[in-house]
Design a protein around this motif. Structure first.
Motif, PDB file in Angstrom:
ATOM      1  N   UNK A 108      40.213  27.380  24.753  1.00  0.00           N
ATOM      2  CA  UNK A 108      40.920  28.448  24.041  1.00  0.00           C
ATOM      3  C   UNK A 108      39.908  29.326  23.307  1.00  0.00           C
ATOM      4  N   UNK A 109      40.130  30.632  23.350  1.00  0.00           N
ATOM      5  CA  UNK A 109      39.248  31.574  22.674  1.00  0.00           C
ATOM      6  C   UNK A 109      38.096  32.064  23.510  1.00  0.00           C
ATOM      7  N   UNK A 110      37.873  31.448  24.661  1.00  0.00           N
ATOM      8  CA  UNK A 110      36.786  31.860  25.534  1.00  0.00           C
ATOM      9  C   UNK A 110      37.305  32.806  26.625  1.00  0.00           C
ATOM     10  N   UNK A 111      36.411  33.717  27.054  1.00  0.00           N
ATOM     11  CA  UNK A 111      36.787  34.661  28.106  1.00  0.00           C
ATOM     12  C   UNK A 111      36.972  33.912  29.425  1.00  0.00           C
ATOM     13  N   UNK A 112      38.064  34.222  30.114  1.00  0.00           N
ATOM     14  CA  UNK A 112      38.328  33.593  31.414  1.00  0.00           C
ATOM     15  C   UNK A 112      38.273  34.605  32.548  1.00  0.00           C
ATOM     16  N   UNK A 113      38.189  35.907  32.215  1.00  0.00           N
ATOM     17  CA  UNK A 113      38.124  36.920  33.263  1.00  0.00           C
ATOM     18  C   UNK A 113      37.950  38.304  32.688  1.00  0.00           C
ATOM     19  N   UNK A 114      37.645  39.250  33.576  1.00  0.00           N
ATOM     20  CA  UNK A 114      37.464  40.651  33.189  1.00  0.00           C
ATOM     21  C   UNK A 114      38.197  41.542  34.190  1.00  0.00           C
ATOM     22  N   UNK A 115      38.673  42.668  33.692  1.00  0.00           N
ATOM     23  CA  UNK A 115      39.321  43.655  34.533  1.00  0.00           C
ATOM     24  C   UNK A 115      38.803  45.024  34.118  1.00  0.00           C
ATOM     25  N   UNK A 116      38.685  45.938  35.080  1.00  0.00           N
ATOM     26  CA  UNK A 116      38.077  47.235  34.765  1.00  0.00           C
ATOM     27  C   UNK A 116      38.851  48.375  35.404  1.00  0.00           C
ATOM     28  N   UNK A 117      39.123  49.374  34.598  1.00  0.00           N
ATOM     29  CA  UNK A 117      39.710  50.624  35.082  1.00  0.00           C
ATOM     30  C   UNK A 117      38.606  51.679  35.138  1.00  0.00           C
ATOM     31  N   UNK A 118      38.816  52.708  35.936  1.00  0.00           N
ATOM     32  CA  UNK A 118      37.828  53.779  36.068  1.00  0.00           C
ATOM     33  C   UNK A 118      38.375  55.055  35.446  1.00  0.00           C
ATOM     34  N   UNK A 119      37.476  55.848  34.905  1.00  0.00           N
ATOM     35  CA  UNK A 119      37.834  57.145  34.331  1.00  0.00           C
ATOM     36  C   UNK A 119      36.753  58.127  34.746  1.00  0.00           C
TER      37      UNK A 119
END
Length: 587
Positions: free
Chosen positions: A289-300
């Motif tokens: 708990x509290x740790x990053x489990x993934x990333x997601x990225x949008x573009x601009x």
């Protein structure tokens, strides 16, 4: 073309000299009789030799005002003009002498005829006029026939210099999507030709490259946008070539050009977008708990501040398990756990994720919402977990003096994984000391290994381990506290002290003469007792014994009279006599 000011300038000249402006080289030789002209000011410089000839007849210079074209490249020296004195009868008796700027090097004079020629090509941009002095002397007497006079040879401009941009090339910028006619930059060209003569220095600007995106004002050189839909994300750099042409842009004029590099600056006219409408992420159920489990990225497509974005989870059920924060440097959404995952309870979580611009520009609100959404399917990965006990801790009890092997209680653990492996139980004994208890390997039943004595140890703490049969490394621990319950297995005991009681003769009635205490190792009801005089002993009227309600710790006082005192037994003594007493355990 003649200079009309030539005649008007007579008043500023020597009384005997007149200057006539001649534009063309062929317009020379005009003679003017100055004897009848009255002048207001005499600027003729007389020589010393002229002072003795004040009574001779007046004579005067006759010549043209001189102009010479610059950049003459002909094979012969350029004819400038002619000096002539009215004293010259044409018999060669008059000698003309020239001095001053360029005399003898640039300007040569025929001493007999007075004709002046330019021996070199002149550049008006270097020197626009020359100041010279003329003299006419008698060859025989070497005396001046005319006073020395100053005159000017002007270098007449020709269009021999092209316009230049001394500050070029240029850098400029303009916001994208600017309105038509938005000013970008003003460029200014310079022309070394004479701006007061003709159109040699009259410049007109035009655009050679950069159309149809930009335009230039032909008079001011101001560059403006010519289209309103210049999009930085499509093209962010333009090279514009501006031409400056003299002679008012007419045919034959000289021209120069410069380059203007125009960069479109960014505005927030593009919303952030997810490249995909759905994503999938695998997360092990034991992820912390509290740790990053993934990333997601949008573009601009915008840049810098205009591309800053914020991520959020919009469905409440997913937001209870996950949180998302924004990595400003990488413009990513970082997904972390808010509470543990459990594969056995829920194998899939669906997150509705939204991204929006942090700094939207209200001017472009009509372009649509500056946000986007996507779904993230989180698949919970099954991990071999250790057994789970039915309770976080256990509290059990057993009566003392129970025989060895008596069942105390049962602990229960199960494998939470889908394999549902069988579980075996053990008591942790790292110090390898004798144990008072044992646990059934398969049943989890805890039993005694010996008779327990509450008065020796009232509480026992043990740790029970549960391990999977299929994977013995998967082990769990649970604390077990066992209380030994009391039974009435101890008799009260009187605290030993002096067996003889000495009473002074003067002891008063009701005075306490002795305190006697007793104790019972049992507790609660099993430890209550009372004091009384045995019935088989003769009654002694000199003493009074009263039981004040014995507790676990009790005492008796011998006194002359009854004294009420909590947890004490009072014995009253009237005369010296032998005292007997006994106590009885209530248990």
């Amino acid at each position: 073309m003649r200079d009309p000011a030539g005649v008007a300038a007579i008043s500023c000249l020597c009384p005997l000299v007149v200057f006539l402006c001649v534009v063309s080289q062929s317009c020379y030789g005009i003679r003017v009789d100055l004897t009848s002209i009255k002048v207001q000011r005499n600027e003729t410089k007389l020589l010393e030799t002229d002072k003795d000839y004040s009574h001779r007849p007046k004579r005067g210079w006759i010549w043209n005002q001189f102009f010479v074209l610059e950049e003459h490249i002909g094979p012969e020296p350029q004819y400038v003009g002619k000096l002539h004195s009215n004293s010259d009868k044409g018999d060669g008796s008059v000698s003309y002498i020239l001095s001053g700027e360029g005399a003898g090097s640039i300007f040569l004079i025929d001493e007999t005829t007075g004709d002046i020629h330019a021996a070199k090509s002149l550049d008006r941009e270097r020197k626009s006029q020359y100041v010279l002095h003329a003299r006419a002397i008698d060859r025989q007497t070497n005396r001046s026939l005319e006073a020395e006079s100053e005159f000017i040879i002007k270098v007449q401009d020709v269009n021999d210099n092209a316009p230049t941009f001394p500050d070029g090339p240029f850098l400029a910028s303009v916001p994208e999507i600017s309105d038509v006619g938005t000013s970008v930059l003003q460029v200014t060209a310079s022309d070394a030709d004479d701006p007061t003569y003709g159109n040699s220095a009259k410049i007109v600007y035009s655009i050679l490259e950069g159309q149809p995106y930009f335009s230039v004002d032909p008079k001011t050189g101001i560059i403006r946008t010519a289209m309103s839909n210049l999009d930085r994300e499509t093209r962010d750099h333009y090279v514009v070539v501006i031409q400056a042409k003299d002679m008012a842009g007419s045919v034959g004029g000289l021209s120069g050009s410069t380059t203007v590099n125009i960069t479109l600056t960014d505005i927030n006219d593009n919303p952030p977008k997810f490249p995909q409408k759905s994503y999938q992420l695998y997360v092990a159920e034991l992820a912390p708990v509290g740790k990053a489990v993934g990333r997601i990225r949008a573009s601009d497509e915008d840049e810098k501040q205009n591309a800053e974005m914020t991520y959020s989870i919009t469905n409440a059920d997913a937001a209870a398990f996950f949180t998302i924060t924004t990595d400003a440097d990488r413009r990513e959404g970082i997904i972390s756990l808010k509470q543990p995952l459990n594969y056995e309870k829920r194998k899939v979580h669906t997150l509705n994720i939204e991204v929006s611009n942090t700094h939207p520009d209200p001017r472009f609100a009509h372009l649509g919402p500056f946000k986007d959404s996507t779904s993230l399917r989180v698949i919970v990965g099954d991990v071999d977990e250790p057994p789970v006990f039915s309770m976080d801790y256990y509290i059990m009890d057993i009566y003392e003096n129970s025989p060895a092997g008596t069942q105390v209680g049962t602990v229960t653990a199960v494998d939470p994984d889908s394999t549902n492996s069988a579980v075996r139980y053990f008591i942790e004994n790292g110090e390898e000391r004798p144990l008072h208890f044992t646990v059934g390997v398969n049943s989890g039943i805890i039993r005694t290994t010996q008779v327990l004595d509450r008065e020796e140890t009232a509480w026992h703490n043990i740790t029970v381990m549960a391990a999977e049969v299929d994977n013995p490394r998967m082990v769990s621990h649970v604390p077990v506290t066992i209380q030994v319950l009391d039974v009435n297995d101890n008799i009260p005991a009187i605290s030993r002290g002096n067996s003889a009681v000495i009473v002074c003769e003067s002891t008063k009635n009701g005075q306490v003469i002795q305190t006697i205490r007793a104790a019972d190792l049992d507790n609660f009801a099993n430890g209550r007792f009372s004091f009384y005089v045995p019935a088989e002993l003769p009654a002694n009227p000199n003493f009074t014994l009263k039981d004040n309600g014995g507790k676990t710790l009790a005492s008796t006082q011998i006194s002359i009279s009854i004294i009420m005192s909590f947890r004490f037994l009072l014995l009253s003594l009237c005369w010296n006599s032998k005292l007997w007493w006994i106590y009885e355990d209530y248990g």
